[in-house]
Design an enzyme around this catalytic site. Structure first.
Site, PDB file in Angstrom:
ATOM      1  N   ARG A  53       0.807  -1.228   0.000  1.00 19.21           N
ATOM      2  CA  ARG A  53       0.000   0.000   0.000  1.00 19.21           C
ATOM      3  C   ARG A  53       0.840   1.278   0.000  1.00 19.21           C
ATOM      4  NH1 ARG A  53      -2.818  -3.814   1.922  1.00 19.21           N
ATOM      5  NH2 ARG A  53      -0.836  -4.343   2.838  1.00 19.21           N
ATOM      6  N   LYS A  82      25.946  -4.869  -1.197  1.00 18.45           N
ATOM      7  CA  LYS A  82      27.416  -4.837  -1.225  1.00 18.45           C
ATOM      8  C   LYS A  82      27.984  -4.172   0.026  1.00 18.45           C
ATOM      9  CE  LYS A  82      27.476  -4.151  -6.257  1.00 18.45           C
ATOM     10  NZ  LYS A  82      27.830  -3.156  -7.289  1.00 18.45           N
ATOM     11  N   ARG A 103      11.579   3.569   3.705  1.00 16.75           N
ATOM     12  CA  ARG A 103      11.145   2.596   4.726  1.00 16.75           C
ATOM     13  C   ARG A 103      12.354   1.755   5.091  1.00 16.75           C
ATOM     14  NH1 ARG A 103       5.823  -1.092   4.570  1.00 16.75           N
ATOM     15  NH2 ARG A 103       4.998   0.945   5.191  1.00 16.75           N
ATOM     16  N   HIS A 131       5.348   6.103  11.496  1.00 12.87           N
ATOM     17  CA  HIS A 131       4.856   5.953  10.118  1.00 12.87           C
ATOM     18  C   HIS A 131       3.874   7.098   9.877  1.00 12.87           C
ATOM     19  CE1 HIS A 131       3.640   4.281   6.414  1.00 12.87           C
ATOM     20  NE2 HIS A 131       3.250   3.077   6.767  1.00 12.87           N
TER      21      HIS A 131
HETATM   22  C1  NCD Z   1       1.809  -0.972   8.324  1.00 10.90           C
HETATM   23  C2  NCD Z   1       3.314  -0.819   8.492  1.00 10.90           C
HETATM   24  O1  NCD Z   1       4.085  -1.077   7.559  1.00 10.90           O
HETATM   25  O2  NCD Z   1       3.679  -0.389   9.583  1.00 10.90           O
HETATM   26  N1  NCD Z   1       1.433  -1.184   6.996  1.00 10.90           N
HETATM   27  C3  NCD Z   1       1.135  -0.085   6.228  1.00 10.90           C
HETATM   28  O3  NCD Z   1       1.986   0.720   5.910  1.00 10.90           O
HETATM   29  N2  NCD Z   1      -0.155   0.090   5.880  1.00 10.90           N
HETATM   30  C4  NCD Z   1       1.185  -1.926   9.260  1.00 10.90           C
HETATM   31  C5  NCD Z   1       1.694  -3.346   9.329  1.00 10.90           C
HETATM   32  O4  NCD Z   1       2.621  -3.736   8.626  1.00 10.90           O
HETATM   33  O5  NCD Z   1       1.117  -4.091  10.129  1.00 10.90           O
END
Ligand code: NCD
Length: 301
Positions: A53, A82, A103, A131
């Site tokens: 997502r 590497k 991420r 997040h």
């Molecule tokens: C979440 C995450 O990556 O923290 N997912 C997301 O971005 N919608 C929640 C999860 O992984 O449980």
């Protein structure tokens, strides 16, 4: 919004949030009508952890604004394999792009990376940390269903490792919200988050049973147990499957309760709930596009 980067929800004021949400509402009316906003802008997607997502909605958002994306690809196929440091990776990618979405499995990674780049950097999840772009779409969804003021929300599941929870809890301190946290003792909110909420004067209660508060809730935000963050599989097995909801669970809830989940779900929400008017999690995921369009629009300006 006067920020160079979006790293945690702590940096978001009520005015910042309202600005993103109001712009997102404009974009949501006709997402395809805004390709003149950032023609040619290039967004770099650097995902060191799996994502469906977040990554695809950022990609959609960039393209809807007239821009495009460049994708680092998987860790396996990049120079990280590497032994390249994160600092070097982002310093190089900054030269190719107008913004970076990162991420990473390490808490604090986005903060660290942001110190090496001048283009805007969005934290799309740093380990069990934050997040914040998920929080903006969560707030947008809450606003649609229950409104952000005079809100009673229950947040259930893995409150310890769930970064979406940490960010949402911080952001809700900007509003008049009663926050109920429901989890086993071992997955309570981290002490640092509890401390921050206390300092912000948040109205917070903790419970081990959903029944204690279900009937009061406007929103129930369910989360996945973050298996990948458990240091030991046995600890995961002890708590897996403990906090599950199905149609019968919701019999005691208000008719207009909105059930949310950042997704992906494993087994925390029985698919039979999908058919109920309370299920908002797929709409919530779709809201990621207008909200991330609004966020990128503000950061790229
Ligand atoms: C979440 C995450 O990556 O923290 N997912 C997301 O971005 N919608 C929640 C999860 O992984 O449980």
């Amino acid at each position: 919004m006067r920020h160079d980067h979006l790293l945690t929800a702590k940096q978001l004021s009520r005015a910042d949030i309202e600005e993103v949400l109001s712009r997102a509402r404009e974009f949501a009316d006709d997402p395809a009508a805004h390709a003149d906003r950032h023609p040619g802008a290039l967004l770099a997607l650097c995902f060191f952890e799996p994502s469906t997502r977040t990554k695809m909605s950022f990609e959609t958002a960039a393209k809807r604004l007239g821009g495009d994306i460049i994708d680092m690809g998987s860790v396996e196929s990049s120079s990280v394999k590497k032994g390249e440091s994160l600092a070097d990776t982002v310093r190089v990618i900054e030269g190719y792009s107008d913004g970076i979405v990162l991420r990473h499995p390490s808490q604090g990674a986005a903060q660290m990376a942001s110190e090496f780049v001048d283009v805007p950097l969005v934290n799309a999840g740093d380990g069990a940390g934050h997040h914040p772009s998920q929080t903006l779409l969560d707030l947008y969804t809450i606003d649609q269903h229950a409104g952000l003021d005079d809100l009673t929300i229950g947040v259930m599941g893995d409150l310890k490792y769930g970064r979406t929870v940490h960010s949402l809890a911080h952001a809700l301190t900007n509003f008049d919200a009663r926050q109920h946290f429901i989890s086993p003792e071992s997955l309570r909110l981290p002490r640092s988050v509890r401390y921050d909420l206390h300092e912000a004067g948040a109205n917070v209660r903790e419970h081990e049973e959903l029944e204690a508060v279900l009937s009061e809730l406007d929103v129930l935000y369910v989360t996945r147990i973050q298996r990948e963050r458990f240091p030991d599989e046995e600890e995961y097995e002890k708590v897996a499957g403990q906090y599950r909801i199905d149609a019968a669970t919701l019999a005691d809830a208000r008719d207009d309760l909105a059930v949310m989940h950042p997704l992906p779900r494993v087994d925390e929400i029985d698919p039979e709930v999908d058919e109920l008017p309370n299920a908002t999690y797929f709409d919530q995921a779709h809201n990621g596009v207008p909200v991330r369009m609004a966020l990128l629009d503000l950061l790229l300006d």
